[in-house]
Design a protein around this motif. Structure first.
Motif, short mmCIF file in Angstrom:
data_model
loop_
_atom_site.label_atom_id
_atom_site.label_comp_id
_atom_site.label_asym_id
_atom_site.label_seq_id
_atom_site.Cartn_x
_atom_site.Cartn_y
_atom_site.Cartn_z
N VAL A 1 38.38 53.27 46.29
CA VAL A 1 38.62 52.80 44.92
C VAL A 1 37.52 51.82 44.57
O VAL A 1 37.24 50.89 45.32
CB VAL A 1 40.00 52.14 44.80
CG1 VAL A 1 40.22 51.61 43.38
CG2 VAL A 1 41.11 53.12 45.18
N LYS A 2 36.89 52.03 43.42
CA LYS A 2 35.74 51.23 43.03
C LYS A 2 36.16 49.97 42.27
O LYS A 2 37.31 49.80 41.89
CB LYS A 2 34.80 52.07 42.15
CG LYS A 2 34.30 53.34 42.85
CD LYS A 2 33.53 54.22 41.88
CE LYS A 2 33.09 55.52 42.54
NZ LYS A 2 32.42 56.43 41.58
N GLU A 3 35.19 49.11 42.04
CA GLU A 3 35.42 47.88 41.28
C GLU A 3 35.98 48.20 39.89
O GLU A 3 35.48 49.08 39.20
CB GLU A 3 34.11 47.10 41.13
CG GLU A 3 33.61 46.46 42.41
CD GLU A 3 34.41 45.24 42.82
OE1 GLU A 3 35.14 44.69 41.96
OE2 GLU A 3 34.32 44.83 43.99
N ALA A 4 37.03 47.48 39.49
CA ALA A 4 37.63 47.59 38.16
C ALA A 4 38.05 49.01 37.81
O ALA A 4 38.09 49.38 36.64
CB ALA A 4 36.66 47.05 37.10
N GLU A 5 38.39 49.81 38.82
CA GLU A 5 38.77 51.20 38.59
C GLU A 5 40.29 51.35 38.58
O GLU A 5 41.00 50.71 39.35
CB GLU A 5 38.18 52.09 39.69
CG GLU A 5 38.44 53.58 39.48
CD GLU A 5 37.73 54.45 40.50
OE1 GLU A 5 37.21 55.50 40.12
OE2 GLU A 5 37.70 54.08 41.69
N ILE B 1 40.36 43.94 37.45
CA ILE B 1 41.21 44.12 38.64
C ILE B 1 41.30 45.60 38.98
O ILE B 1 41.77 46.40 38.16
CB ILE B 1 42.62 43.56 38.41
CG1 ILE B 1 42.56 42.06 38.13
CG2 ILE B 1 43.52 43.83 39.62
CD1 ILE B 1 43.90 41.45 37.81
N PRO B 2 40.85 46.01 40.16
CA PRO B 2 41.02 47.41 40.56
C PRO B 2 42.50 47.71 40.80
O PRO B 2 43.21 46.90 41.40
CB PRO B 2 40.21 47.53 41.85
CG PRO B 2 40.10 46.14 42.36
CD PRO B 2 40.16 45.22 41.19
N VAL B 3 42.95 48.86 40.32
CA VAL B 3 44.37 49.23 40.42
C VAL B 3 44.49 50.57 41.12
O VAL B 3 43.85 51.55 40.72
CB VAL B 3 45.02 49.31 39.03
CG1 VAL B 3 46.49 49.72 39.15
CG2 VAL B 3 44.90 47.99 38.28
N LEU B 4 45.31 50.62 42.15
CA LEU B 4 45.70 51.88 42.78
C LEU B 4 47.15 52.13 42.39
O LEU B 4 48.03 51.36 42.72
CB LEU B 4 45.56 51.82 44.30
CG LEU B 4 46.00 53.07 45.08
CD1 LEU B 4 45.19 54.29 44.66
CD2 LEU B 4 45.88 52.86 46.58
N VAL B 5 47.39 53.21 41.63
CA VAL B 5 48.71 53.50 41.12
C VAL B 5 49.12 54.90 41.55
O VAL B 5 48.30 55.83 41.55
CB VAL B 5 48.75 53.36 39.58
CG1 VAL B 5 47.73 54.25 38.90
CG2 VAL B 5 50.15 53.65 39.02
#
Length: 302
Positions: A27-31, A184-188
């Motif tokens: 997961v990348k920056e601000a992704e 903020i990187p978000v993993l959803v």
């Protein structure tokens, strides 16, 4: 700086059941990165590994450069986590829950108010209400506030909109877009295929294995076949008839239509129409359509 979330060759078994097999992605920056798949696909298991609540059998992962096994305490201080089930204190008020979680992380609501302001303003009218008495949508907004109150550097949201009404789902995704703008990187994770197109990139997962990782647009663009939406008065009879047609490649129910692909594409369309007319289907419609993420998922998992 390394990407904020790196997953490399993760495996996890529960007895004879293989929950995750060779999971790798970044997961990348601000992704805003989506993990998309049905119930039982392994999404929550992976989230528990990344949030240091469960150990993988094989492989490794880092969050903000920290190893999820060796540096789990440090990760817990910097990560925000919203589990699939509502896990706040239902006998505390909205305000008390927020203060409690802020205190745990040695901060205050006002210290990071700029981060939660847009969300908090929606639940502020209910701040004296017990969390257990909130609607599903309001519970999710409160849970998101609590996950953000310490200004995490990475945010994990495990099926945040499951069981929430359509209006609240839309509002929740609007809030996620706002977080992306704050870096903020978000993993959803989500089982809802229509939410995949709201992500920057997605990983499609089924039975513990990744099927595809890319932007939703690129995945749709690579759909290999022409697809038609078909309907008639008796949809169940139509489904059985099309699946029995020798040149059918796939046929699935999607709302009020069936989505159909044919082995030779448009060359088989006239034969299909003649075949259905012989079966005396009435009020029949056949329309060419663009594939959806759900069409792509069904094709990849077949």
């Amino acid at each position: 700086m390394a990407n904020p979330i790196i997953v490399n060759g993760i495996y996890k078994n529960f007895g004879a059941t293989q929950a995750l097999q060779d999971i790798s992605f970044e997961v990348k920056e601000a992704e805003l990165f989506g993990l998309i798949g049905p119930d039982g696909a392994g999404k929550s298991t992976l989230f528990r590994i990344l949030t240091t609540l469960l150990l993988a059998d094989k492989g490794n992962a880092t969050v903000n450069g920290l190893d999820v096994v060796k540096q789990y305490k440090a990760i817990r201080k910097i990560a925000g986590y919203m589990p699939g089930r509502f896990s706040l204190y239902q006998d505390l008020t909205v305000e008390e829950n927020l203060h409690f979680f802020a205190t745990i992380f040695n901060t205050t609501i006002t210290a990071n108010y700029d981060l939660i302001k847009d969300i908090y303003e929606q639940i502020a009218p209910f701040k004296k209400r017990l969390a257990g008495q909130l609607s599903g949508g309001m519970k999710q907004k409160l849970a998101l506030c609590c996950a953000l109150v310490h200004k995490p550097v990475v945010l994990f949201l495990d099926e945040p909109t499951t069981g929430v009404d359509p209006v609240s789902r839309k509002e929740f995704w609007e809030m996620l877009k706002g977080l992306k703008g704050k870096g903020i990187p978000v993993l959803v994770s989500t089982p809802y295929m229509d939410e995949a197109v709201l992500c920057d990139r997605v990983a499609l997962i089924q039975k513990g294995a990744l099927l595809e990782i890319d932007t939703p647009q690129n995945i749709i663009h690579r759909f290999p076949q022409r697809i038609w939406a078909v309907r008639a008065e008796n949809m169940f009879a139509l489904l059985l008839a099309i699946r029995a047609f020798p040149q059918t490649a796939s046929c699935y129910a999607f709302g009020e239509y069936l989505h159909v692909t044919l082995k030779a594409g448009e060359a088989d369309l006239a034969s299909l129409q003649a075949y259905l007319q012989q079966q005396e289907h009435t009020e029949m419609k056949i329309l060419p359509i663009t594939a959806s993420i759900e069409d792509c998922f069904m094709a990849l998992s077949a």
